[in-house]
Design an enzyme around this catalytic site. Structure first.
Site, PDB file in Angstrom:
ATOM      1  N   GLU A 170      10.709  90.034   8.963  1.00  0.00           N
ATOM      2  CA  GLU A 170      11.495  88.338   8.908  1.00  0.00           C
ATOM      3  C   GLU A 170      12.492  88.509   7.913  1.00  0.00           C
ATOM      4  O   GLU A 170      11.667  88.882   6.241  1.00  0.00           O
ATOM      5  CB  GLU A 170      10.689  87.106   8.594  1.00  0.00           C
ATOM      6  CG  GLU A 170      11.876  85.825   8.786  1.00  0.00           C
ATOM      7  CD  GLU A 170      12.717  85.978   9.344  1.00  0.00           C
ATOM      8  OE1 GLU A 170      13.040  86.178  10.948  1.00  0.00           O
ATOM      9  OE2 GLU A 170      14.029  86.111   9.088  1.00  0.00           O
ATOM     10  N   GLY A 223      14.765  86.426   6.538  1.00  0.00           N
ATOM     11  CA  GLY A 223      15.276  85.042   6.001  1.00  0.00           C
ATOM     12  C   GLY A 223      13.528  84.022   6.419  1.00  0.00           C
ATOM     13  O   GLY A 223      13.097  84.681   5.728  1.00  0.00           O
ATOM     14  N   CYS A 228      15.979  78.182  14.948  1.00  0.00           N
ATOM     15  CA  CYS A 228      15.369  76.806  15.834  1.00  0.00           C
ATOM     16  C   CYS A 228      14.823  75.738  14.516  1.00  0.00           C
ATOM     17  O   CYS A 228      15.673  75.048  14.404  1.00  0.00           O
ATOM     18  CB  CYS A 228      14.116  76.995  16.711  1.00  0.00           C
ATOM     19  SG  CYS A 228      13.592  76.101  16.959  1.00  0.00           S
ATOM     20  N   GLY A 258      34.750  72.638  20.155  1.00  0.00           N
ATOM     21  CA  GLY A 258      33.506  72.960  21.250  1.00  0.00           C
ATOM     22  C   GLY A 258      32.863  71.549  21.660  1.00  0.00           C
ATOM     23  O   GLY A 258      32.796  70.760  21.030  1.00  0.00           O
ATOM     24  N   ILE A 302      25.959  72.516  21.196  1.00  0.00           N
ATOM     25  CA  ILE A 302      26.192  71.948  20.163  1.00  0.00           C
ATOM     26  C   ILE A 302      26.561  70.582  19.683  1.00  0.00           C
ATOM     27  O   ILE A 302      27.006  69.866  18.567  1.00  0.00           O
ATOM     28  CB  ILE A 302      26.014  73.627  19.611  1.00  0.00           C
ATOM     29  CG1 ILE A 302      24.723  74.060  19.280  1.00  0.00           C
ATOM     30  CG2 ILE A 302      25.888  73.523  17.010  1.00  0.00           C
ATOM     31  CD1 ILE A 302      24.407  75.377  18.684  1.00  0.00           C
ATOM     32  N   ARG A 350      27.492  81.124  20.432  1.00  0.00           N
ATOM     33  CA  ARG A 350      26.475  81.870  19.104  1.00  0.00           C
ATOM     34  C   ARG A 350      26.734  83.839  20.311  1.00  0.00           C
ATOM     35  O   ARG A 350      26.744  82.886  21.096  1.00  0.00           O
ATOM     36  CB  ARG A 350      25.393  81.566  19.032  1.00  0.00           C
ATOM     37  CG  ARG A 350      25.693  79.627  18.277  1.00  0.00           C
ATOM     38  CD  ARG A 350      23.967  79.638  18.087  1.00  0.00           C
ATOM     39  NE  ARG A 350      23.337  80.239  17.342  1.00  0.00           N
ATOM     40  CZ  ARG A 350      23.218  80.300  15.752  1.00  0.00           C
ATOM     41  NH1 ARG A 350      24.191  79.490  15.350  1.00  0.00           N
ATOM     42  NH2 ARG A 350      21.805  80.991  15.402  1.00  0.00           N
ATOM     43  N   ASP A 398      18.146  85.070  22.111  1.00  0.00           N
ATOM     44  CA  ASP A 398      19.326  84.391  21.893  1.00  0.00           C
ATOM     45  C   ASP A 398      20.026  86.183  21.365  1.00  0.00           C
ATOM     46  O   ASP A 398      21.314  86.749  21.365  1.00  0.00           O
ATOM     47  CB  ASP A 398      19.643  83.952  20.363  1.00  0.00           C
ATOM     48  CG  ASP A 398      19.201  82.972  20.778  1.00  0.00           C
ATOM     49  OD1 ASP A 398      18.840  82.624  21.566  1.00  0.00           O
ATOM     50  OD2 ASP A 398      20.278  82.091  19.958  1.00  0.00           O
ATOM     51  N   ALA A 400      15.604  77.741  22.416  1.00  0.00           N
ATOM     52  CA  ALA A 400      14.747  78.454  21.857  1.00  0.00           C
ATOM     53  C   ALA A 400      12.486  78.675  22.709  1.00  0.00           C
ATOM     54  O   ALA A 400      12.749  79.854  22.914  1.00  0.00           O
ATOM     55  CB  ALA A 400      14.283  77.316  20.586  1.00  0.00           C
ATOM     56  N   HIS A 405       1.512  51.942  34.123  1.00  0.00           N
ATOM     57  CA  HIS A 405       2.617  50.423  33.765  1.00  0.00           C
ATOM     58  C   HIS A 405       2.336  49.790  31.986  1.00  0.00           C
ATOM     59  O   HIS A 405       1.037  49.158  31.713  1.00  0.00           O
ATOM     60  CB  HIS A 405       2.394  49.566  34.264  1.00  0.00           C
ATOM     61  CG  HIS A 405       3.355  48.382  34.346  1.00  0.00           C
ATOM     62  ND1 HIS A 405       4.602  48.737  34.393  1.00  0.00           N
ATOM     63  CD2 HIS A 405       2.896  47.121  33.585  1.00  0.00           C
ATOM     64  CE1 HIS A 405       5.449  47.486  34.283  1.00  0.00           C
ATOM     65  NE2 HIS A 405       4.818  46.561  34.220  1.00  0.00           N
TER      66      HIS A 405
HETATM   67  P1  FAD Z   1      16.259  82.736  16.028  1.00  0.00           P
HETATM   68  O1  FAD Z   1      15.189  81.708  16.182  1.00  0.00           O
HETATM   69  O2  FAD Z   1      18.048  83.066  15.961  1.00  0.00           O
HETATM   70  O3  FAD Z   1      15.681  84.071  14.481  1.00  0.00           O
HETATM   71  C1  FAD Z   1      15.895  85.368  14.333  1.00  0.00           C
HETATM   72  C2  FAD Z   1      15.267  85.832  13.715  1.00  0.00           C
HETATM   73  O4  FAD Z   1      15.485  86.871  13.480  1.00  0.00           O
HETATM   74  C3  FAD Z   1      15.777  85.108  11.963  1.00  0.00           C
HETATM   75  O5  FAD Z   1      14.770  84.503  11.614  1.00  0.00           O
HETATM   76  C4  FAD Z   1      17.005  86.291  11.360  1.00  0.00           C
HETATM   77  O6  FAD Z   1      16.513  86.148   9.904  1.00  0.00           O
HETATM   78  C5  FAD Z   1      15.890  86.896  11.672  1.00  0.00           C
HETATM   79  N1  FAD Z   1      16.164  88.698  11.240  1.00  0.00           N
HETATM   80  C6  FAD Z   1      17.262  89.110  12.449  1.00  0.00           C
HETATM   81  N2  FAD Z   1      17.561  90.751  11.085  1.00  0.00           N
HETATM   82  C7  FAD Z   1      16.417  90.655  10.967  1.00  0.00           C
HETATM   83  C8  FAD Z   1      16.662  91.953  11.316  1.00  0.00           C
HETATM   84  N3  FAD Z   1      16.830  93.259  11.181  1.00  0.00           N
HETATM   85  N4  FAD Z   1      15.483  92.331  10.359  1.00  0.00           N
HETATM   86  C9  FAD Z   1      13.690  91.051   9.866  1.00  0.00           C
HETATM   87  N5  FAD Z   1      14.591  90.175  10.389  1.00  0.00           N
HETATM   88  C10 FAD Z   1      15.600  89.840  10.721  1.00  0.00           C
HETATM   89  N6  FAD Z   1      18.118  75.259  21.504  1.00  0.00           N
HETATM   90  C11 FAD Z   1      16.579  75.333  21.461  1.00  0.00           C
HETATM   91  O7  FAD Z   1      16.097  75.355  22.136  1.00  0.00           O
HETATM   92  N7  FAD Z   1      17.058  73.289  22.057  1.00  0.00           N
HETATM   93  C12 FAD Z   1      17.723  72.543  20.836  1.00  0.00           C
HETATM   94  O8  FAD Z   1      18.192  71.380  20.498  1.00  0.00           O
HETATM   95  C13 FAD Z   1      18.713  73.857  20.046  1.00  0.00           C
HETATM   96  N8  FAD Z   1      19.370  73.015  18.863  1.00  0.00           N
HETATM   97  C14 FAD Z   1      20.020  73.930  18.241  1.00  0.00           C
HETATM   98  C15 FAD Z   1      20.838  73.367  17.689  1.00  0.00           C
HETATM   99  C16 FAD Z   1      21.457  74.007  16.562  1.00  0.00           C
HETATM  100  C17 FAD Z   1      22.653  73.837  15.607  1.00  0.00           C
HETATM  101  C18 FAD Z   1      21.459  75.930  16.909  1.00  0.00           C
HETATM  102  C19 FAD Z   1      22.513  76.581  15.949  1.00  0.00           C
HETATM  103  C20 FAD Z   1      20.560  76.150  17.929  1.00  0.00           C
HETATM  104  C21 FAD Z   1      20.158  75.533  18.167  1.00  0.00           C
HETATM  105  N9  FAD Z   1      19.545  76.051  20.045  1.00  0.00           N
HETATM  106  C22 FAD Z   1      18.469  74.790  20.255  1.00  0.00           C
HETATM  107  C23 FAD Z   1      19.315  77.294  19.951  1.00  0.00           C
HETATM  108  C24 FAD Z   1      17.928  78.333  18.993  1.00  0.00           C
HETATM  109  O9  FAD Z   1      18.010  77.633  17.824  1.00  0.00           O
HETATM  110  C25 FAD Z   1      18.218  79.212  19.787  1.00  0.00           C
HETATM  111  O10 FAD Z   1      17.651  79.260  20.941  1.00  0.00           O
HETATM  112  C26 FAD Z   1      16.778  79.976  19.205  1.00  0.00           C
HETATM  113  O11 FAD Z   1      16.420  79.596  17.240  1.00  0.00           O
HETATM  114  C27 FAD Z   1      16.333  81.354  19.349  1.00  0.00           C
HETATM  115  O12 FAD Z   1      15.288  82.022  18.944  1.00  0.00           O
HETATM  116  P2  FAD Z   1      15.364  83.567  18.527  1.00  0.00           P
HETATM  117  O13 FAD Z   1      13.692  83.417  18.319  1.00  0.00           O
HETATM  118  O14 FAD Z   1      15.869  84.042  19.782  1.00  0.00           O
HETATM  119  O15 FAD Z   1      16.108  83.806  16.976  1.00  0.00           O
END
Ligand code: FAD
Length: 464
Positions: A31, A33, A39, A177, A181, A267, A306, A315, A439
């Site tokens: 990771e 970050g 999420c 939008g 979100i 996104r 994503d 998520a 209930h």
């Molecule tokens: P991410 O959570 O984006 O994680 C990807 C990780 O990979 C990041 O930490 C990044 O740093 C890391 N990374 C990337 N490239 C590299 C690399 N080369 N080397 C090492 N690390 C790397 N979804 C819901 O289901 N419910 C909600 O209520 C909801 N609310 C949201 C509100 C907002 C404001 C936003 C922006 C999103 C929301 N989402 C929600 C969407 C949800 O956050 C995403 O769908 C989810 O986080 C996707 O998970 P992921 O594991 O695919 O990616």
């Protein structure tokens, strides 16, 4: 045991890594970050923290209805931000704690890039390491889409990440939008007391039509300005903030002003720096192209969440794809039904859905029966003072299959899971009606809606 490298510790990546470790694989999670990804740090969890504060504030404003006298409540955005940071930090520490509890799971803080299809190079603060593995799971997530039009990067034009970090309450906010979100932030800031103007195509276009109609009228009652069918084309700095210029399909122009602008137009998959082209992983506009089983064009490399082209960006989609995938890699049969995906929208009130909407069923020519139960007929909802909304169930004409469940109102995002369990297990309406609901609970609204499908809802008046 196979060695699996997972890139990205968002909900897709960290859950896949933990499950792989539980199944005995030798796992490396990389990771760049913070653990928890979008999420936990800048997405679901921080927004839901703000949503909770907005909900509480709405209740505080109504406190005299409940016999509680509170004078002049107000929002302290510095404290709101601290609360948001506290929750995100706590969740982030929780993920670190879980990951560290597996001796066969190594967490590397750094940025991964493929050297070849069996090796990644990880750039860390103190140098580089090479990691080889049998299988790779890419879960690198997404970033906010910022359009290229004039003024879209001016000071005060914010992405959701930047808006989450605000420590003052803007007088006015324009939200570009009208998806989930955008509307969640619009609803939250509207409750906080900011003058909110939204513009976009359909308001929450993927939700049930009856619900979106009702919530728009509630938003309007609460003073939100809604402009549907408009596309932003330009933003200019003004004396008091920013002016957004938009146009609809017929060429009608609209100008709206706000102290700040939230850009929430979607996104895009994030795959920068992974060197996917170099190792032959096919992409489409940055998103990883996958086939069934999360397979990419390179046999031992998979992608989830994503970062996948065309994926539903939620998520729980990311995490469940990862969990099923890891079972497959480890030689087990995946057991999660990925066809049934509930969706939660944290507006005030909440909106939740699973399965198809009436609009979709009509478009697809599928015949259906529907039943509904209003929260105004539920004792718990009345005692909570939250009577707006309903539970709607859609089923096949023979009631053997549930086609969709839509909930609008208090705890909609929890209640919808009765529908999700029913649908993922192929339960009929008769199956649902075997269960006693305690209930007084909000859950009884779901029971009554499902009884109503068979004309047996006790708390629905006889209209025959
Ligand atoms: P991410 O959570 O984006 O994680 C990807 C990780 O990979 C990041 O930490 C990044 O740093 C890391 N990374 C990337 N490239 C590299 C690399 N080369 N080397 C090492 N690390 C790397 N979804 C819901 O289901 N419910 C909600 O209520 C909801 N609310 C949201 C509100 C907002 C404001 C936003 C922006 C999103 C929301 N989402 C929600 C969407 C949800 O956050 C995403 O769908 C989810 O986080 C996707 O998970 P992921 O594991 O695919 O990616």
């Amino acid at each position: 045991m196979p060695k699996i490298v997972v890139i990205g510790a968002g909900p897709g990546g960290y859950e896949a890594a933990i499950r792989a470790a539980q199944l005995g694989a030798d796992v490396v999670l990389i990771e760049k970050g913070r653990a928890g990804g979008t999420c936990l740090n800048i997405g679901c969890i921080p927004t839901k923290t703000l949503w909770k504060i907005a909900e509480l504030y709405d209740q505080v404003k109504e406190s005299s209805t409940f016999g509680i006298n509170l004078e002049n409540p107000s929002i302290d955005m510095k404290a709101v931000r601290e609360r948001k940071d506290y929750v995100a930090d706590r969740m982030n520490q929780g993920v670190n704690f879980l990951v560290e509890s597996y001796p066969n799971l190594e967490y590397i803080q750094g940025t991964a890039s493929f050297k070849d299809e069996k090796t990644v190079i990880v750039k860390k603060e103190d140098g580089e390491v090479e990691v080889t593995a049998d299988s790779f799971i890419i879960a690198s997530g997404s970033i906010a889409l910022v359009p290229g039009f004039e003024g879209s990067t001016l000071d005060g034009v914010l992405t959701s990440t930047e808006l989450l970090d605000l420590d003052y309450l803007p007088k006015s906010l324009v939200v570009i939008g009208t998806g989930v979100i955008g509307m969640e932030f619009a609803s939250i800031y509207n409750s906080f007391g900011t003058e909110v103007t939204v513009l976009g195509s359909e308001v929450l276009g993927a939700s049930d039509g009856e619900i979106t109609k009702r919530i728009q009228s509630l938003f309007k009652q609460k003073g939100m300005n809604i402009n549907k069918g408009y596309r932003a084309e330009k933003i200019e700095k003004t004396e008091n903030g920013l002016k957004v210029f938009a146009k609809n399909k017929k060429g009608k122009e609209l100008e709206v002003e706000g102290e700040l602008v939230l850009m929430a137009i979607g996104r895009i998959p994030y795959t920068e720096g992974l060197n996917l082209e170099g190792i032959g992983v096919e992409t489409d506009r940055g998103g990883i192209v996958t086939s069934e089983g999360c397979k990419t064009s390179v046999p031992n490399i998979y992608a989830i969440g994503d970062c996948v082209a065309g994926n539903t960006q939620l998520a729980h989609v990311a995490s469940n794809q990862g969990l099923n995938l890891v079972e497959t890699i480890m030689g087990n049969k995946p057991h999660i039904n990925e066809e049934v995906v509930p969706a939660a929208t944290f507006t005030l009130p909440e909106i939740a859905q699973v399965g198809k909407t009436e609009e979709q069923l009509k478009e697809e020519g599928i015949e259906y029966d529907k039943s509904k139960f209003l929260f105004s007929g539920n004792g718990k909802a009345v005692s909570m003072g939250e009577t707006d909304g309903f539970v709607k169930i859609l089923a096949t004409k023979d009631h053997k299959k549930i086609l969709g469940v839509h909930v609008f109102g208090p705890h909609a995002n929890d209640l919808v899971h009765y529908g999700a369990i029913a649908m993922s297990n192929d339960l009929s309406v008769a199956d649902l009606n075997k269960t006693i609901f305690a209930h007084p609970t909000l859950a009884e609204t779901f029971m009554e809606a499902s009884h109503a499908m068979l004309g047996a809802s006790i708390h629905t008046a006889n209209t025959k």
